[in-house]
Design a protein around this motif. Structure first.
Motif, short mmCIF file in Angstrom:
data_model
loop_
_atom_site.label_atom_id
_atom_site.label_comp_id
_atom_site.label_asym_id
_atom_site.label_seq_id
_atom_site.Cartn_x
_atom_site.Cartn_y
_atom_site.Cartn_z
N LEU A 10 0.81 -1.20 0.00
CA LEU A 10 0.00 0.00 0.00
C LEU A 10 0.85 1.26 0.00
O LEU A 10 0.35 2.35 -0.10
CB LEU A 10 -0.99 -0.06 1.15
N HIS A 11 2.16 1.08 0.08
CA HIS A 11 3.01 2.25 -0.08
C HIS A 11 3.76 2.21 -1.39
O HIS A 11 4.82 2.80 -1.53
CB HIS A 11 3.94 2.40 1.13
N GLU A 12 3.18 1.48 -2.33
CA GLU A 12 3.79 1.42 -3.65
C GLU A 12 3.67 2.79 -4.30
O GLU A 12 2.57 3.25 -4.55
CB GLU A 12 3.05 0.36 -4.49
N ASP A 13 4.80 3.45 -4.55
CA ASP A 13 4.65 4.76 -5.20
C ASP A 13 5.23 4.78 -6.61
O ASP A 13 5.26 5.83 -7.24
CB ASP A 13 5.19 5.90 -4.33
N ARG A 14 5.68 3.61 -7.09
CA ARG A 14 6.10 3.61 -8.49
C ARG A 14 4.87 3.68 -9.38
O ARG A 14 3.84 3.08 -9.05
CB ARG A 14 6.86 2.31 -8.81
N SER A 15 4.98 4.37 -10.44
CA SER A 15 3.86 4.48 -11.35
C SER A 15 4.43 4.62 -12.76
O SER A 15 5.39 5.35 -12.97
CB SER A 15 3.03 5.71 -10.97
N PHE A 16 3.87 3.87 -13.68
CA PHE A 16 4.41 3.88 -15.04
C PHE A 16 3.36 4.40 -16.01
O PHE A 16 2.45 3.68 -16.39
CB PHE A 16 4.86 2.47 -15.44
N PRO A 17 3.47 5.65 -16.39
CA PRO A 17 2.48 6.22 -17.31
C PRO A 17 2.62 5.59 -18.69
O PRO A 17 3.70 5.09 -19.04
CB PRO A 17 2.84 7.71 -17.35
N PRO A 18 1.53 5.60 -19.45
CA PRO A 18 1.61 4.97 -20.77
C PRO A 18 2.54 5.73 -21.71
O PRO A 18 2.69 6.95 -21.60
CB PRO A 18 0.17 5.04 -21.28
N ASP A 19 3.14 4.98 -22.62
CA ASP A 19 3.98 5.57 -23.65
C ASP A 19 3.05 6.14 -24.74
O ASP A 19 2.17 5.42 -25.22
CB ASP A 19 4.86 4.43 -24.19
N ALA A 24 -1.26 5.80 -28.96
CA ALA A 24 -1.72 6.19 -30.30
C ALA A 24 -2.32 5.01 -31.06
O ALA A 24 -3.20 5.20 -31.91
CB ALA A 24 -0.57 6.80 -31.08
N GLN A 25 -1.86 3.80 -30.76
CA GLN A 25 -2.36 2.66 -31.51
C GLN A 25 -3.29 1.77 -30.68
O GLN A 25 -3.80 0.76 -31.18
CB GLN A 25 -1.17 1.84 -32.06
N ALA A 26 -3.53 2.11 -29.41
CA ALA A 26 -4.25 1.19 -28.51
C ALA A 26 -5.74 1.09 -28.82
O ALA A 26 -6.37 2.07 -29.22
CB ALA A 26 -4.06 1.65 -27.06
N ASN A 27 -6.30 -0.09 -28.62
CA ASN A 27 -7.75 -0.27 -28.75
C ASN A 27 -8.49 0.39 -27.59
O ASN A 27 -9.61 0.87 -27.75
CB ASN A 27 -8.10 -1.76 -28.75
N VAL A 432 -3.70 3.54 -21.56
CA VAL A 432 -4.57 4.50 -20.89
C VAL A 432 -4.14 4.69 -19.43
O VAL A 432 -3.92 5.80 -18.96
CB VAL A 432 -6.05 4.05 -20.93
N THR A 433 -4.01 3.55 -18.73
CA THR A 433 -3.78 3.59 -17.28
C THR A 433 -2.30 3.78 -16.96
O THR A 433 -1.44 3.18 -17.60
CB THR A 433 -4.24 2.24 -16.67
N SER A 434 -2.00 4.59 -15.95
CA SER A 434 -0.65 4.62 -15.37
C SER A 434 -0.55 3.42 -14.44
O SER A 434 -1.36 3.27 -13.52
CB SER A 434 -0.42 5.91 -14.58
N LEU A 435 0.44 2.57 -14.68
CA LEU A 435 0.46 1.26 -14.03
C LEU A 435 1.10 1.30 -12.65
O LEU A 435 2.10 1.98 -12.44
CB LEU A 435 1.22 0.27 -14.91
#
Ligand code: WT7
Length: 656
Positions: A10-19, A24-27, A432-435
């Protein structure tokens, strides 16, 4: 999951925003969330028209008037096999590879959509020739070979629900499932390849049918390994003979949207497996939609690989119905990840230029243990999306998966769903989602999920509770085969307005959902669902066992491991000094009763079990013992000396 791990999570603060290039090509798009929020039924009607071809268009969307029994698209008609096969051929894509099949010994076969079309028509006619029609059911007990896919689609084509039984289940487990569904035909094989040797399947079918009152009239047998099989002329038919005799054309008829498509048995909290049943229109819609927006499958350029077995729901939705409805090209692999070497998966990825890989955390942790140098020997640069399913994925495994397999950039979709939900429910959308490593994050567009407390009230961010689904969804189970009361009782009685999933969950400060494992007597071992009660029943069916209690203990590799506490009958306990003989005998007995996946990792022979005054076994205390912890609060025990007895017994060496 231990409390420390939970705190870390619950203290995970890493976040990976989409490229942006991926986006641009995502469904999947952010607009889907807004569309579903604005008009829930309209949203699903759109998906049903986008992803499915209807022979008779629907005018109704959701009928929830008889809740919790849902109907979706009820006045529409469609044929699932037509959607998965014929329409791609009709659109001129017959030469496209549907399946790059890879046998464990290294034999391969590319099956095009035209090949599938030919074989599914033959098989549909062969099944009809055996006397099958609407109202019947078929059990399928096959290895991971193209015929398994053909068999499922042939059943769907003629409106006969299939019940696929995982090839690792025993004759006894197969028998229970055949009897519950009253299957008229079983489709099996002589055997399949498993870790370098042919392993037999037909003998288990023969044993399962060795009952005077069996519902089964015919057994279709695929020749896979070539091993000798016992043959009953009156009952057994070779698949290749039936196919050779069948007429080549079969015109698919539209089925009502609510026509049953399949039954799939899964473990519940009681000893009797539950026959989860799914229908056609809503299920196919959600399977195809999720495969498109969550895995981001683009049929024109992706090579998709889901490593599940078709005996589980993952194989149904994300090998057979979802990807084939989309017209995708995929890998189908018969064997295990370590045969003939520990780089087998990566070799398959390299050779087939796999772009999307969907597998389970337990496999990822195993690959981590084998070492990063193994995947490093292969070219994995084709991979662009990674998926995880079956159990929570710990952040370490998530990071390893992304860095070592995904080249540090492939988005990971951690997909939460169940046999009951039919399709993915909670997952990030790639692009879409920041992971957040370790969290399945948000319900996908069109799905309502919440974390609630005992009263059924949503918990605030930063708090935990029970995961519930707040709205009916197209691929939801329509019930338990032959047992509507148990359906209501199991899923809709705790809070009548919500579907109770059986999982604990927390919301972090941003409202992301973190799945914390089951809150009922269901265990999750290597992503497979096992019932404590079912294994306890198997143990007490052994003549030497008086009583048993089973718990799922945390396990680094398999998520949970089965640990059984057993009280032997008087006279049985002193067969040998350290109990190793009886422990092995009992482990094998469970494998025979249920299947090797249910074999307890440890069996502890104990003199007593901890019980409350009302006679309920306190599994929490047994879990403490199994996980080597200080035993927690034992004040509600009827006899407080029991835990001392157990601990003394164990320290004198009755562990295996
Ligand atoms: C149970 C359902 C979904 C197909 C495979 C298993 C657990 C599943 C996740 C996930 C955390 C997960 C839940 C669920 N589960 N996916 N991504 N994160 N837990 O299907 O055999 O019906 O089991 O698997 O506990 O209730 P199943």
């Amino acid at each position: 999951m231990s409390n420390e791990t939970l705190a870390n999570l619950l203290h995970e603060d890493r976040s990976f925003p989409p490229d942006p290039a991926f986006t641009a090509q995502a469904n999947g798009t952010a607009a889907l969330y807004a569309a579903a929020d604005a008009d829930y039924e309209g949203f699903w009607a759109d998906q049903a028209r986008t992803y499915v071809t209807w022979s008779k268009p629907f005018t109704q969307v959701l009928d929830w008037s008889n809740a919790p029994f849902a109907k979706w698209f009820a006045d529409g008609e469609l044929n699932a096999a037509y959607n998965c096969v014929d329409r791609h051929v009709e659109a001129g894509r017959g030469d496209k590879v549907a399946l790059h099949w890879i046998g464990e010994p290294g034999d391969t076969r590319d099956v095009t959509y035209a090949d599938l079309h030919r074989e599914v028509q033959l098989a549909a006619n062969a099944l009809t020739d055996l006397g099958l029609g609407k109202g019947d059911t078929v059990a399928i007990y096959l290895p991971m070979i193209p015929e398994a896919v053909v068999a499922m689609l042939a059943c769907a084509r003629i409106g006969v629900p299939h019940s696929v039984v995982f090839g690792g289940f025993s004759a006894e487990a197969l028998n229970t499932r055949i009897a519950d569904a009253q299957a008229k035909v079983v489709i099996t094989a002589d055997g399949g390849w498993r870790r370098g040797t042919p392993s037999a399947l037909k003998p288990a079918v023969d044993a399962a049918l060795d009952h005077a009152d069996t519902s089964v009239q015919k057994v279709l047998v695929v020749r896979r390994t070539g091993q000798d099989v016992a043959w009953n002329d009156a009952r057994d038919v070779w698949w290749h003979d039936a196919m050779a005799a069948a007429s080549p054309t079969h015109v698919a008829q539209g089925m009502e949207a609510e026509h049953p498509l399949f039954i799939l048995y899964t473990s519940g909290t009681t000893g009797k497996p539950k026959g989860i049943f799914h229908t056609t229109g809503g299920y196919l819609t959600q399977a195809a939609y999720t495969n498109a927006v969550v895995h981001d499958v683009h049929p024109d350029r992706d090579v998709y690989w889901c490593t599940a077995d078709i005996g589980w729901v993952t194989g149904h939705s994300y090998i057979v119905y979802g990807p084939l409805a989309l017209g995708a090209t995929q890998v189908l692999y018969e064997g295990t990840p370590d045969t003939p070497h520990q780089g087998r998966f990566w070799e398959i990825v390299q050779q087939n230029k796999v772009t999307i890989l969907y597998t389970a955390p337990t496999a990822i942790r195993t690959f981590m243990k084998w070492g990063s140098d193994i995947p490093a020997k292969f070219d994995l640069s084709s991979i662009r999306v990674l998926g995880s399913v079956g159990e929570p994925i710990n952040p370490e495994a998530w990071m390893w998966y992304r860095d070592v397999i995904g080249g540090g950039s492939a988005p990971i979709v951690d997909t939460w769903w169940q046999t009951e939900t039919g399709g993915i429910m909670i997952s990030p959308l790639p692009g879409v989602t920041s992971l957040k490593p370790g969290s399945a994050q948000r319900p996908i567009p069109g799905i309502g999920a919440e974390v609630v407390d005992d009263m059924g009230d949503p918990v605030p961010n930063g708090h935990g509770g029970y995961l519930v689904l707040t709205k009916p969804w197209p691929a939801m189970l329509r019930g338990l085969w032959g047992d509507p009361a148990r359906y209501v009782e199991t899923y809709w009685s705790r809070w009548p307005q919500y579907y109770f999933a059986g999982d604990g969950a927390k919301k972090d400060d941003e409202g992301n959902i973190w799945l914390l494992g089951r809150v009922d007597d269901v265990m999750n071992v290597s992503g497979h669902r096992l019932s404590t009660t079912e294994i306890e029943s198997a143990l007490v069916s052994h003549p030497k066992v008086a009583e048993s209690a089973v718990v799922g203990a945390n396990d680094e590799m398999t998520g949970q491991a089965v640990v059984a506490f057993v009280i032997l009958r008087a006279g049985a306990s002193h067969a040998d000094d350290d109990n190793t003989g009886i422990v092995e005998e009992l482990r094998n007995h469970v494998a025979k009763e249920i299947g090797p996946i249910a074999k307890p990792k440890r069996i502890l022979i104990v003199p007593e079990l901890p019980k409350t005054r009302s006679g309920k076994i306190m599994r929490r205390l047994l879990r403490d013992v199994a996980e080597g912890r200080q035993v927690g609060d034992a004040t509600t025990l009827a006899d407080t000396s029991v835990m001392d007895l157990i601990k003394t017994g164990l320290s004198s060496g009755s562990d295996d």
